[in-house]
Design an enzyme around this catalytic site. Structure first.
Site, PDB file in Angstrom:
ATOM      1  N   ASP A  60     -33.011  25.727  -3.180  1.00 26.62           N
ATOM      2  CA  ASP A  60     -31.939  26.700  -2.943  1.00 26.62           C
ATOM      3  C   ASP A  60     -31.723  26.957  -1.449  1.00 26.62           C
ATOM      4  OD1 ASP A  60     -34.272  27.967  -2.428  1.00 26.62           O
ATOM      5  OD2 ASP A  60     -33.809  29.798  -3.546  1.00 26.62           O
ATOM      6  N   HIS A 264     -31.525   3.665  16.598  1.00 22.43           N
ATOM      7  CA  HIS A 264     -31.421   5.022  16.043  1.00 22.43           C
ATOM      8  C   HIS A 264     -32.787   5.571  15.625  1.00 22.43           C
ATOM      9  CE1 HIS A 264     -26.906   4.212  15.157  1.00 22.43           C
ATOM     10  NE2 HIS A 264     -27.104   4.634  16.386  1.00 22.43           N
ATOM     11  N   ASP A 281     -31.996   9.887  23.845  1.00 19.09           N
ATOM     12  CA  ASP A 281     -30.555   9.987  23.587  1.00 19.09           C
ATOM     13  C   ASP A 281     -30.349  11.330  22.900  1.00 19.09           C
ATOM     14  OD1 ASP A 281     -27.933   9.790  22.701  1.00 19.09           O
ATOM     15  OD2 ASP A 281     -28.131   7.726  21.964  1.00 19.09           O
ATOM     16  N   ASP A 292     -23.171  13.643  24.754  1.00 21.78           N
ATOM     17  CA  ASP A 292     -23.932  12.488  24.266  1.00 21.78           C
ATOM     18  C   ASP A 292     -24.490  11.749  25.484  1.00 21.78           C
ATOM     19  OD1 ASP A 292     -24.910  10.332  22.886  1.00 21.78           O
ATOM     20  OD2 ASP A 292     -22.967   9.574  22.198  1.00 21.78           O
ATOM     21  N   HIS A 371     -24.837  -3.573  20.862  1.00 21.99           N
ATOM     22  CA  HIS A 371     -23.822  -2.576  20.495  1.00 21.99           C
ATOM     23  C   HIS A 371     -22.696  -2.594  21.517  1.00 21.99           C
ATOM     24  CE1 HIS A 371     -25.461   0.046  23.639  1.00 21.99           C
ATOM     25  NE2 HIS A 371     -26.670  -0.132  23.135  1.00 21.99           N
ATOM     26  N   HIS A 375     -17.819   4.959  22.673  1.00 27.29           N
ATOM     27  CA  HIS A 375     -16.973   5.465  21.590  1.00 27.29           C
ATOM     28  C   HIS A 375     -16.223   6.675  22.104  1.00 27.29           C
ATOM     29  CE1 HIS A 375     -20.245   8.411  21.243  1.00 27.29           C
ATOM     30  NE2 HIS A 375     -21.065   7.380  21.313  1.00 27.29           N
ATOM     31  N   HIS A 382     -19.165  10.615  17.436  1.00 24.17           N
ATOM     32  CA  HIS A 382     -18.359   9.392  17.328  1.00 24.17           C
ATOM     33  C   HIS A 382     -16.990   9.886  16.905  1.00 24.17           C
ATOM     34  CE1 HIS A 382     -22.258   6.902  16.552  1.00 24.17           C
ATOM     35  NE2 HIS A 382     -22.137   7.306  17.793  1.00 24.17           N
ATOM     36  N   GLU A 405     -22.198   3.494  27.600  1.00 27.05           N
ATOM     37  CA  GLU A 405     -23.622   3.430  27.260  1.00 27.05           C
ATOM     38  C   GLU A 405     -24.153   2.019  27.054  1.00 27.05           C
ATOM     39  OE1 GLU A 405     -24.469   4.831  23.203  1.00 27.05           O
ATOM     40  OE2 GLU A 405     -22.414   5.558  23.086  1.00 27.05           O
ATOM     41  N   TYR A 409     -32.264  -4.299  25.298  1.00 26.00           N
ATOM     42  CA  TYR A 409     -33.431  -4.090  24.431  1.00 26.00           C
ATOM     43  C   TYR A 409     -34.098  -5.446  24.201  1.00 26.00           C
ATOM     44  CZ  TYR A 409     -30.080  -0.347  23.574  1.00 26.00           C
ATOM     45  OH  TYR A 409     -29.150   0.649  23.740  1.00 26.00           O
ATOM     46  N   ARG A 427     -31.331   2.286  27.677  1.00 30.74           N
ATOM     47  CA  ARG A 427     -29.901   2.623  27.537  1.00 30.74           C
ATOM     48  C   ARG A 427     -29.608   3.724  28.546  1.00 30.74           C
ATOM     49  NH1 ARG A 427     -29.730   3.052  22.535  1.00 30.74           N
ATOM     50  NH2 ARG A 427     -29.881   5.273  22.080  1.00 30.74           N
ATOM     51  N   GLU A 429     -26.481   6.376  29.245  1.00 30.88           N
ATOM     52  CA  GLU A 429     -25.232   6.829  28.617  1.00 30.88           C
ATOM     53  C   GLU A 429     -24.695   8.082  29.293  1.00 30.88           C
ATOM     54  OE1 GLU A 429     -25.643   8.069  24.478  1.00 30.88           O
ATOM     55  OE2 GLU A 429     -23.494   7.794  24.192  1.00 30.88           O
TER      56      GLU A 429
HETATM   57  N1  GLY Z   1     -26.047   9.204  20.117  1.00 30.50           N
HETATM   58  C1  GLY Z   1     -25.277   8.293  19.396  1.00 30.50           C
HETATM   59  C2  GLY Z   1     -24.602   7.366  20.279  1.00 30.50           C
HETATM   60  O1  GLY Z   1     -24.963   7.235  21.432  1.00 30.50           O
HETATM   61  O2  GLY Z   1     -23.647   6.758  19.910  1.00 30.50           O
HETATM   62 MN    MN Z   2     -26.032   8.692  22.485  1.00 34.11          MN
HETATM   63 MN    MN Z   3     -22.961   7.525  22.250  1.00 32.75          MN
END
Ligand code: GLY
Ligand code: MN
Ligand code: MN
Length: 461
Positions: A60, A264, A281, A292, A371, A375, A382, A405, A409, A427, A429
């Site tokens: 609940d 992720h 991140d 982000d 990647h 975005h 996103h 970003e 890797y 990374r 970003e």
């Molecule tokens: N934190 C998710 C991305 O960088 O897209």
């Molecule tokens: Mn990110």
């Molecule tokens: Mn991002």
């Protein structure tokens, strides 16, 4: 005394210069958005948008409620169990809301409610009705309209409800009822609106960027061998919350060593070791707008030779991408720039072998950079908005926000490369606003050159 819980002003106490600022979308701006959307709607139509449903976490207990971005964008209303209706040609006013009624007992248990009266008074709705009456009232509002706008297929329960309202009109055609003949997608135009940020939206996003950048600085300062990933996460979340951003915009990633190669990774449970990098991140959500940021830094405060080489390569790819972010350039140009710099660099370091153009054409960089450059960024991390228009990459325009970003890797089990490279995940970003003349990096408060990071971690900031 009844305290109105909706549209509270956010008071942000900046620790750096202790200024007091009020950053919030005003009712005037919510009204302007509704007007713009309605001006785009076809004649004799109705738009219907549901609030986000509440979600059970366990038994609940619910997840902390977060309003649907489209619903909030048009109303500023925070409560679940609500439905927003826009009928541009309605005689008694275009803006109608269904919401929960005031209820002394429920409010004592679950929190304040505006109630229909409060929704009219505080949010400027022309009419508001109890949500429990929606099945009786909404078919009457739909009846006679030619077109219904709503986001089909997003929420199956709501799809059924809309159909049941329409069918209840269809059942009365012999008594002269006129059911709608067309169902139109609401998202497309609405999401295009959300892509272009207003001055207030930009101010909020800058602040979200500043809070998040300070959180990354705190994590860099707190980091040393023996600290656990979740402890850095705790520092980050604390810095968000104490500045009025109670929630992260997405689950924070704190990955030490090999974990930095998992895009992720959110377990955040391992110890951090000297000699490894840690990739964080994390970005806060402020007034329903996301930041982000990713930073990658050495656990012991000093990059080793290989880490430094790949780090500086990632940073120059990011710089090359940022240089391509300006009005008139298309969405893919920053990505293409980053691909070229990374492929060139991997070739120079011996992680790739062959001809540069051929490696790019064959997408060989994807083994290390799998990647895209970024975005759209806004109310959703996103964010909404098309990346292609008419089959072509979208041209960048002032007011759009995006992330930049790039990452490199090297999988821990990549036996194609010398062992000294394995398990390095990087990374970098930042959040960027496209301006009239180029772009503004809204998250530059978080250090990212090797020298600046090492100086900060050594306590020379
Ligand atoms: N934190 C998710 C991305 O960088 O897209
Ligand atoms: Mn990110
Ligand atoms: Mn991002």
């Amino acid at each position: 005394m009844h305290k109105v819980a909706n549209r509270t002003l956010s008071c942000i106490n900046s620790p750096s210069h202790m200024e007091y600022s009020v950053l919030t979308i005003t009712n005037k701006e919510f009204a302007r958005r509704r007007k713009q959307l309605m001006a785009h709607m076809e004649p004799n139509s109705i738009a219907i948008l549901p609030a986000a449903p509440e979600r059970t976490r366990s038994r609940d207990t619910e997840y902390l409620y977060r309003q649907d971005s489209d619903f909030y964008y048009l109303s500023g209303f925070l409560e679940p169990e609500s439905v927003l209706v826009l009928i541009p040609e309605r005689e008694h006013g275009a803006y109608v809301m269904f919401c929960r009624e005031r209820d002394r007992e429920r409010e004592t248990w679950d929190g304040y409610r505006l109630g229909p009266e409060g929704v009219c008074k505080n949010l400027g709705a022309n009419d508001a009705f109890p949500i429990d009456d929606i099945d009786e009232i909404l078919p009457g509002l739909i009846e006679g309209r030619e077109r219904v706008y709503y986001a089909m297929g997003k929420d199956t329960d709501f799809d059924h409800q809309v159909m049941s309202w329409v069918n209840s009109i269809r059942a009365k055609v012999r008594s002269g009822a006129h059911p709608p003949g067309e169902f139109l997608d609401l998202d497309h135009y609405l999401h295009d609106m959300r892509l272009y940020k207003s001055a207030t939206e930009v101010s909020i996003m800058r602040k979200a960027g500043e809070i998040s950048a300070n959180a990354h600085i705190r994590a860099m300062k707190a980091c040393k061998p023996g600290v656990f990933e979740y402890q850095l996460e705790a520092d980050i979340l604390h810095e968000f919350a104490r500045n009025g951003a109670r929630n992260p915009a997405y689950n924070s990633i704190v990955g030490g060593g090999d974990n930095g190669c998992i895009l992720h990774y959110v377990e955040n449970r391992n110890e951090l070791y000297s000699g490894d990098l840690v990739l964080i991140d994390a970005g806060c959500e402020l007034e329903h707008y996301a930041a982000d940021i990713t930073r990658t830094f050495p656990v012991n405060g000093k990059f080793n030779k290989e880490q430094k080489a790949l780090y500086e390569l990632t940073l120059s790819a990011q710089q090359a991408a940022i240089e391509k972010i300006k009005p008139g350039n298309h969405w893919n140009e920053p990505h293409e720039a980053s691909v070229r710099v990374i492929t060139e660099g991997l070739l120079a370091l011996g992680l790739l072998n062959g001809d540069l153009d051929q490696l790019i054409e064959d997408e060989k960089y994807k083994e290390f950079y799998m990647h895209r450059i970024g975005h759209w960024l806004g109310m959703d991390v996103h964010d909404v908005g098309d990346y292609k228009v008419g089959g072509e990459w979208r041209v960048l325009e002032p007011g759009m926000c995006m992330t930049v970003e790039p990452g490199i890797y090297v999988a821990p089990d990549n036996i194609q490369v010398e062992s000294k490279w394995r398990g390095i995940g990087i990374r970098i970003e930042d959040d960027v606003l496209i301006t009239d003349s180029g772009c503004e990096v809204m998250t530059s408060g978080a250090p990212k050159t090797v020298d600046d990071i090492e100086a900060l971690m050594a306590g020379h900031d």
